[in-house]
Design a protein around this motif. Structure first.
Motif, PDB file in Angstrom:
ATOM      1  N   CYS A 161      81.954 -38.266  36.538  1.00 51.23           N
ATOM      2  CA  CYS A 161      81.602 -38.699  35.189  1.00 51.23           C
ATOM      3  C   CYS A 161      81.158 -40.151  35.229  1.00 51.23           C
ATOM      4  O   CYS A 161      81.649 -40.943  36.036  1.00 51.23           O
ATOM      5  CB  CYS A 161      82.827 -38.536  34.292  1.00 51.23           C
ATOM      6  SG  CYS A 161      82.499 -38.752  32.556  1.00 51.23           S
ATOM      7  N   GLY A 162      80.232 -40.506  34.365  1.00 50.12           N
ATOM      8  CA  GLY A 162      79.777 -41.883  34.321  1.00 50.12           C
ATOM      9  C   GLY A 162      78.651 -42.041  33.324  1.00 50.12           C
ATOM     10  O   GLY A 162      78.281 -41.090  32.638  1.00 50.12           O
ATOM     11  N   GLY A 163      78.110 -43.223  33.243  1.00 47.77           N
ATOM     12  CA  GLY A 163      77.039 -43.507  32.293  1.00 47.77           C
ATOM     13  C   GLY A 163      75.698 -42.967  32.763  1.00 47.77           C
ATOM     14  O   GLY A 163      75.567 -42.403  33.844  1.00 47.77           O
ATOM     15  N   SER A 222      79.394 -34.846  34.481  1.00 49.12           N
ATOM     16  CA  SER A 222      79.483 -35.039  33.034  1.00 49.12           C
ATOM     17  C   SER A 222      79.167 -36.487  32.677  1.00 49.12           C
ATOM     18  O   SER A 222      79.037 -37.327  33.552  1.00 49.12           O
ATOM     19  CB  SER A 222      80.883 -34.658  32.547  1.00 49.12           C
ATOM     20  OG  SER A 222      80.935 -34.684  31.134  1.00 49.12           O
ATOM     21  N   ASN A 223      79.054 -36.753  31.378  1.00 51.86           N
ATOM     22  CA  ASN A 223      78.738 -38.097  30.896  1.00 51.86           C
ATOM     23  C   ASN A 223      79.909 -38.699  30.140  1.00 51.86           C
ATOM     24  O   ASN A 223      80.693 -37.980  29.557  1.00 51.86           O
ATOM     25  CB  ASN A 223      77.564 -38.042  29.912  1.00 51.86           C
ATOM     26  CG  ASN A 223      76.249 -38.203  30.612  1.00 51.86           C
ATOM     27  OD1 ASN A 223      75.778 -37.283  31.253  1.00 51.86           O
ATOM     28  ND2 ASN A 223      75.675 -39.380  30.519  1.00 51.86           N
ATOM     29  N   VAL A 238      89.318 -33.048  34.328  1.00 50.01           N
ATOM     30  CA  VAL A 238      90.025 -34.006  35.187  1.00 50.01           C
ATOM     31  C   VAL A 238      91.358 -33.402  35.625  1.00 50.01           C
ATOM     32  O   VAL A 238      91.751 -33.469  36.786  1.00 50.01           O
ATOM     33  CB  VAL A 238      90.242 -35.356  34.453  1.00 50.01           C
ATOM     34  CG1 VAL A 238      91.250 -36.232  35.178  1.00 50.01           C
ATOM     35  CG2 VAL A 238      88.920 -36.105  34.326  1.00 50.01           C
ATOM     36  N   LYS A 239      92.037 -32.754  34.667  1.00 53.43           N
ATOM     37  CA  LYS A 239      93.338 -32.142  34.947  1.00 53.43           C
ATOM     38  C   LYS A 239      93.218 -31.016  35.977  1.00 53.43           C
ATOM     39  O   LYS A 239      94.092 -30.848  36.826  1.00 53.43           O
ATOM     40  CB  LYS A 239      93.881 -31.594  33.626  1.00 53.43           C
ATOM     41  CG  LYS A 239      95.364 -31.345  33.627  1.00 53.43           C
ATOM     42  CD  LYS A 239      95.810 -30.991  32.223  1.00 53.43           C
ATOM     43  CE  LYS A 239      97.111 -30.237  32.245  1.00 53.43           C
ATOM     44  NZ  LYS A 239      97.439 -29.749  30.899  1.00 53.43           N
ATOM     45  N   GLU A 245      84.730 -41.538  38.839  1.00 63.78           N
ATOM     46  CA  GLU A 245      83.934 -42.261  37.851  1.00 63.78           C
ATOM     47  C   GLU A 245      82.812 -42.971  38.601  1.00 63.78           C
ATOM     48  O   GLU A 245      83.069 -43.716  39.542  1.00 63.78           O
ATOM     49  CB  GLU A 245      84.826 -43.280  37.116  1.00 63.78           C
ATOM     50  CG  GLU A 245      84.072 -44.077  36.064  1.00 63.78           C
ATOM     51  CD  GLU A 245      84.950 -45.112  35.355  1.00 63.78           C
ATOM     52  OE1 GLU A 245      86.118 -45.297  35.762  1.00 63.78           O
ATOM     53  OE2 GLU A 245      84.458 -45.725  34.405  1.00 63.78           O
ATOM     54  N   MET A 246      81.573 -42.728  38.198  1.00 66.15           N
ATOM     55  CA  MET A 246      80.456 -43.403  38.856  1.00 66.15           C
ATOM     56  C   MET A 246      80.162 -44.701  38.123  1.00 66.15           C
ATOM     57  O   MET A 246      79.945 -44.704  36.913  1.00 66.15           O
ATOM     58  CB  MET A 246      79.198 -42.527  38.812  1.00 66.15           C
ATOM     59  CG  MET A 246      79.199 -41.394  39.813  1.00 66.15           C
ATOM     60  SD  MET A 246      79.502 -41.889  41.523  1.00 66.15           S
ATOM     61  CE  MET A 246      77.930 -42.604  41.940  1.00 66.15           C
TER      62      MET A 246
END
Lengths: 177, 124
Positions: A6-8, A126-127, A155-156, A163-164
């Motif tokens: 996940c990240g921007g 994901s974002n 995540v669980k 996290e990127m």
């Protein structure tokens, strides 16, 4: 191995995800595209990702699946990249406008749960849209809630959660190998 | 005082209830505060910061915590500073105010956590 990334925007999520899958010992590589091409800009993004995969050292099978991810069937010899959860959640939300967000979140995680255990390796991109100002539009607020619930759920249930940060992966769960 | 932050819908309150104990008093609005000997969690500090009496309230909470060694205060604040610049002046001012207050909270806090989709990262 289940990996959540996940990240921007433009943080290198897809590139890192592809790198993980290229290193997979699974025989077949699959790319699940959830985006729907609706305009020129989206077309450009899709073309760029396609070209990246064509130049890849391994062959990819591409699936276009804007909704109903649970209909896909994989086996332990498959390594699968889902790109991305954000557009899939958008598409499902549009399709099920009348379902309240809390109920939809439960339904969608149940569907994802069916898919999660099938492939040998699974990477889900994901974002993160959660750090902006609260929107005055109910639909936007519902969407951020829904995506937040799905991200937390993934995540669980992941072995690795990454996290990127502008091309640099930060492992919140698991360690980089 | 401990400070907990992170984006919206990242599971901050759930994490805090698990980490600090679910028997705490959760305060979402100033009027919900009552004198207690247990742990106090202020949730959605960013909303309280919209009110003119916010500073007085946080100061009162700080005094409550320091009045006895077993009083403990947890402040949870959603990070609303990571989006595009808001069009409305009022929203820009609120966002700036939130950022400045979080800096102050972090300075005074014993421990600071950033929650990322349910997972804590201790910053202090």
């Amino acid at each position: 191995m289940i990996t959540f990334i996940c990240g921007g925007v433009r943080s290198g999520k897809t590139r890192f995800a592809e790198r993980l899958l290229l290193a997979s010992s699974c025989k077949n590589l699959h790319y699940v595209a959830t985006g729907v091409v609706t305009d020129e800009e989206m077309k450009e993004r899709v073309t760029r990702h396609q070209q990246d995969r064509q130049r890849s050292e391994r062959a990819w099978t591409t699936w276009e699946q804007p909704t109903d991810l649970h209909e896909l069937a994989f086996s332990s010899s498959d390594a699968v990249l889902i790109d991305c959860l954000t557009t899939w959640v958008t598409n499902e939300m549009m399709k099920h406008e009348k379902i309240p967000p809390g109920k939809l979140a439960k339904g969608l995680s149940k569907r994802l749960g069916k898919l999660l255990q099938q492939p040998g390796d699974l990477v889900i991109v994901s974002n993160d849209v959660s750090r902006g100002m609260p929107s005055s539009f109910t639909m936007v607020r519902d969407y951020i809630y829904l995506l937040g619930q799905m991200n937390q759920w993934l995540v669980k249930h992941s072995d690795q959660a990454v996290e990127m940060v502008f091309g640099q992966p930060y492992f919140h769960k698991g360690v980089e190998r | 005082m401990d400070f907990v932050t992170g984006g919206a819908h990242n599971g901050k309150l759930n994490w805090a209830l698990n980490h600090y104990g679910s028997k705490s008093l959760v305060v979402r609005e100033i009027s919900e505060w009552k004198h207690t000997e247990t742990l106090v969690i202020i949730d959605h500090a960013e909303q309280i910061l919209k009110l003119p009496e916010a500073d007085a309230f946080f100061h009162k909470m700080w005094e409550w915590e320091h009045s006895r060694p077993d009083h403990q205060l947890i402040i949870i604040g959603t990070d609303v500073t990571g989006g595009i610049v808001p069009v409305e002046k009022e929203h820009r001012e609120w966002r700036d105010n939130v950022g400045l207050h979080y800096q102050q909270f972090i300075k005074e806090a014993e421990s600071v956590y950033r929650i990322w989709y349910g997972i804590p990262q201790q910053l202090k």
